[in-house]
Scaffold this active site. Structure first.
Site, PDB file in Angstrom:
ATOM      1  N   TYR A 154       2.914  -4.815  -2.645  1.00 28.66           N
ATOM      2  CA  TYR A 154       4.289  -4.704  -3.127  1.00 28.66           C
ATOM      3  C   TYR A 154       4.365  -4.903  -4.634  1.00 28.66           C
ATOM      4  O   TYR A 154       5.061  -4.167  -5.338  1.00 28.66           O
ATOM      5  CB  TYR A 154       5.156  -5.755  -2.417  1.00 28.66           C
ATOM      6  CG  TYR A 154       6.516  -5.955  -3.041  1.00 28.66           C
ATOM      7  CD1 TYR A 154       7.595  -5.173  -2.672  1.00 28.66           C
ATOM      8  CD2 TYR A 154       6.713  -6.938  -4.021  1.00 28.66           C
ATOM      9  CE1 TYR A 154       8.840  -5.349  -3.257  1.00 28.66           C
ATOM     10  CE2 TYR A 154       7.948  -7.118  -4.610  1.00 28.66           C
ATOM     11  CZ  TYR A 154       9.013  -6.322  -4.224  1.00 28.66           C
ATOM     12  OH  TYR A 154      10.234  -6.498  -4.819  1.00 28.66           O
TER      13      TYR A 154
ATOM     14  N   TYR B 156       1.748  -2.590   3.540  1.00 30.25           N
ATOM     15  CA  TYR B 156       1.497  -3.426   2.362  1.00 30.25           C
ATOM     16  C   TYR B 156       1.920  -4.868   2.633  1.00 30.25           C
ATOM     17  O   TYR B 156       2.725  -5.147   3.528  1.00 30.25           O
ATOM     18  CB  TYR B 156       2.240  -2.889   1.129  1.00 30.25           C
ATOM     19  CG  TYR B 156       3.753  -2.893   1.229  1.00 30.25           C
ATOM     20  CD1 TYR B 156       4.501  -4.011   0.867  1.00 30.25           C
ATOM     21  CD2 TYR B 156       4.444  -1.771   1.666  1.00 30.25           C
ATOM     22  CE1 TYR B 156       5.886  -4.014   0.947  1.00 30.25           C
ATOM     23  CE2 TYR B 156       5.825  -1.757   1.748  1.00 30.25           C
ATOM     24  CZ  TYR B 156       6.542  -2.876   1.388  1.00 30.25           C
ATOM     25  OH  TYR B 156       7.924  -2.876   1.478  1.00 30.25           O
ATOM     26  N   CYS B 157       1.358  -5.780   1.830  1.00 35.61           N
ATOM     27  CA  CYS B 157       1.843  -7.159   1.765  1.00 35.61           C
ATOM     28  C   CYS B 157       2.219  -7.408   0.312  1.00 35.61           C
ATOM     29  O   CYS B 157       2.487  -6.457  -0.423  1.00 35.61           O
ATOM     30  CB  CYS B 157       0.799  -8.149   2.277  1.00 35.61           C
ATOM     31  SG  CYS B 157      -0.720  -8.229   1.289  1.00 35.61           S
ATOM     32  N   PHE B 158       2.255  -8.643  -0.129  1.00 36.07           N
ATOM     33  CA  PHE B 158       2.749  -8.887  -1.484  1.00 36.07           C
ATOM     34  C   PHE B 158       1.777  -8.386  -2.553  1.00 36.07           C
ATOM     35  O   PHE B 158       2.157  -7.655  -3.467  1.00 36.07           O
ATOM     36  CB  PHE B 158       3.051 -10.374  -1.697  1.00 36.07           C
ATOM     37  CG  PHE B 158       3.651 -10.661  -3.045  1.00 36.07           C
ATOM     38  CD1 PHE B 158       4.883 -10.141  -3.395  1.00 36.07           C
ATOM     39  CD2 PHE B 158       2.961 -11.423  -3.979  1.00 36.07           C
ATOM     40  CE1 PHE B 158       5.444 -10.372  -4.651  1.00 36.07           C
ATOM     41  CE2 PHE B 158       3.500 -11.669  -5.233  1.00 36.07           C
ATOM     42  CZ  PHE B 158       4.743 -11.142  -5.569  1.00 36.07           C
TER      43      PHE B 158
END
Length: 366
Positions: free
Chosen positions: A127, A97-99
Site C-alpha cells: 500500500y 497487498y499489505c502495508f
C-alpha cells in the site's frame, strides 16, 4: 513452493486497467483509506494486529510471527483462505497487498499457493509504495497539464456541462459532494486518502491531454481537501464563466437539491426516505444560519417546513420554489459576486452552455 512468489511493480498498468485487488491490512487500516476496486480481506482483525504489533515492539519479529500464527489458525485461518480463493476465482488477474508488501502479504500469498497452487501476485512495496506513486504522479501530471476552470453562479449547471466533456476531472463527483452547505449526498464522502487516490488515478488515465477542465472550487469539497498542487494550479488558470438565467438556475437547483435528492433518499430507504430528506434540508439550512441572520433563517425554515408539509399532502415540490429562489438570489449570488471580482483578470470567456462547449472545442477540448 517456489522460492519467491510474484510481485507487481508496474503500478501504471495496475491503475489504468482498474485491476481488482484485495487488501490484507486490518479493517481499521482499510477504513482510513484504500484504493478503488479494492476489497478488504484482512489477514488479522484489528485486535489481532494490535497484539502482534505490541509483541513485535517488545519481543521482536520472530515472536510476533509466532504469535500471529497462533492467533490465526484452525477454522479462522481456513475461512480467510476460502475468502481469498473465492476472490481469486472471481478476479484471476488481480493482486493483493499489505502495508509495505512484507510479511502479511507474503504469508497470504504462501497460504493461497499451498491451498490452491495459484501464485497470486502482491504489490511490491505494498500500500505504501502505491500510495507514494499516486501522490508523485498527481504532482507530476499537474506540473505538465494546462487546467481550464469552469465557474458561474450557483445552479448555472456547471456539473451538467462537465458531463458533456471528456477532458475533465470531476472533483465534486470524486468527493461525493456538491461543494456547498447543501452539497451532501445520500451516502458518505470518501476519506481524504481515498479521495486523493481516486483523483490521482483519474489524472493518470487522462494525462495525455494537454488541457483538463475543472470546476471552480474552494480549498475543500465538503470534508475533503483538494491537493495543493491542484488548487495552486487551478487558482491561476483561465476561467470560463457559464451564464444562465435565474429561471434556468432555479430549475437546475430544484432538480439537483429537491427532486433528485428526494428520489435518492427514497431509493436508499423507502420507509425513512422522506424523514431523511426533510432532515437533509433542515440541517443544511442550519449550517448557514449565522450567514443568513436569525430573522431570515426563521423565515426560510418556516418555508422549508411548509414545503415539506405540502409535499406530504399534495405530492408536489412547488413549495420549495420560493426557498430555492431566495437561496440563489439572496444568499449565494452576493457571495459569488464578491468572489468573482477577485478573478476577473482570469476570465477568458463567458457564455451559455452551448457557447462554452463550442469555445472548448475551438481549443481542441472535447
Amino acid at each position: 513452493m517456489p522460492k519467491s512468489l510474484t510481485q507487481i511493480e508496474d503500478f501504471y498498468s495496475l491503475v489504468v486497467n482498474n485491476t481488482p485487488m484485495f487488501d490484507t491490512r486490518a479493517p481499521i487500516e482499510f477504513a482510513q483509506g484504500a484504493f478503488p476496486h479494492t476489497h478488504s480481506l484482512p489477514l488479522m482483525s484489528d485486535k489481532e494486529r494490535e497484539l502482534v504489533g505490541t509483541c513485535y515492539k517488545n519481543k521482536g519479529q520472530d515472536k510476533a510471527i509466532e504469535l500471529g500464527h497462533d492467533l490465526v489458525q484452525g477454522q479462522s485461518k481456513q475461512a480467510k483462505i476460502d475468502a481469498w480463493v473465492d476472490f481469486i476465482q472471481k478476479h484471476p488477474n488481480g493482486a493483493l497487498y499489505c502495508f509495505r508488501g512484507g510479511l502479511r502479504s507474503q504469508i497470504t500469498q504462501q497460504w493461497i499457493y499451498k491451498a490452491s497452487g495459484v501464485d497470486y501476485p502482491r504489490l511490491k512495496g505494498g500500500y505504501k509504495a502505491l500510495r507514494r506513486y499516486l501522490i508523485d504522479e498527481t504532482e507530476r501530471i499537474m506540473a505538465h497539464i494546462t487546467p481550464i476552470v469552469i465557474g458561474g453562479q450557483t445552479g448555472c449547471g456547471k456539473t451538467l456541462l462537465l458531463d458533456h466533456i471528456q477532458q475533465m476531472i470531476d472533483l465534486e463527483g470524486l468527493a461525493n459532494h456538491r461543494g456547498s452547505a447543501f452539497g451532501n449526498t445520500t451516502t458518505a464522502q470518501p476519506t481524504q486518502i481515498a479521495f486523493e487516490n481516486e483523483l490521482a488515478i483519474e489524472l493518470i488515465k487522462k494525462q495525455n491531454h494537454t488541457h483538463l477542465v475543472f470546476e471552480d472550487e474552494g480549498a475543500n469539497v465538503g470534508t475533503v481537501h483538494i491537493p495543493d498542487c491542484i488548487k495552486n494550479k487551478t487558482s491561476q488558470a483561465d476561467l470560463i464563466l457559464l451564464n444562465a438565467t435565474t429561471d434556468e438556475r432555479i430549475q437546475v437547483s430544484m432538480d439537483a437539491y429537491v427532486t433528485n435528492m428526494y428520489q435518492n433518499f427514497m431509493h436508499q430507504d423507502q420507509q425513512n426516505g422522506f424523514n431523511n430528506f426533510a432532515n437533509y434540508w433542515l440541517k443544511s439550512l442550519e449550517k448557514i444560519q449565522k450567514r443568513l441572520g436569525l430573522e431570515r433563517y426563521k423565515i426560510m425554515k418556516n418555508q422549508v417546513e411548509s414545503a415539506l408539509t405540502m409535499h406530504q399532502n399534495t405530492n408536489t415540490f412547488e413549495g420549495f420554489l420560493p426557498v430555492v429562489e431566495s437561496l440563489l438570489v439572496d444568499y449565494y449570488d452576493p457571495m459569488y459576486n464578491y468572489q468573482i471580482q477577485k478573478k476577473l483578470d482570469r476570465v477568458a470567456f463567458k457564455g451559455s452552455a452551448s457557447e462554452v462547449i463550442e469555445y472548448l472545442y475551438s481549443l481542441s477540448i472535447s
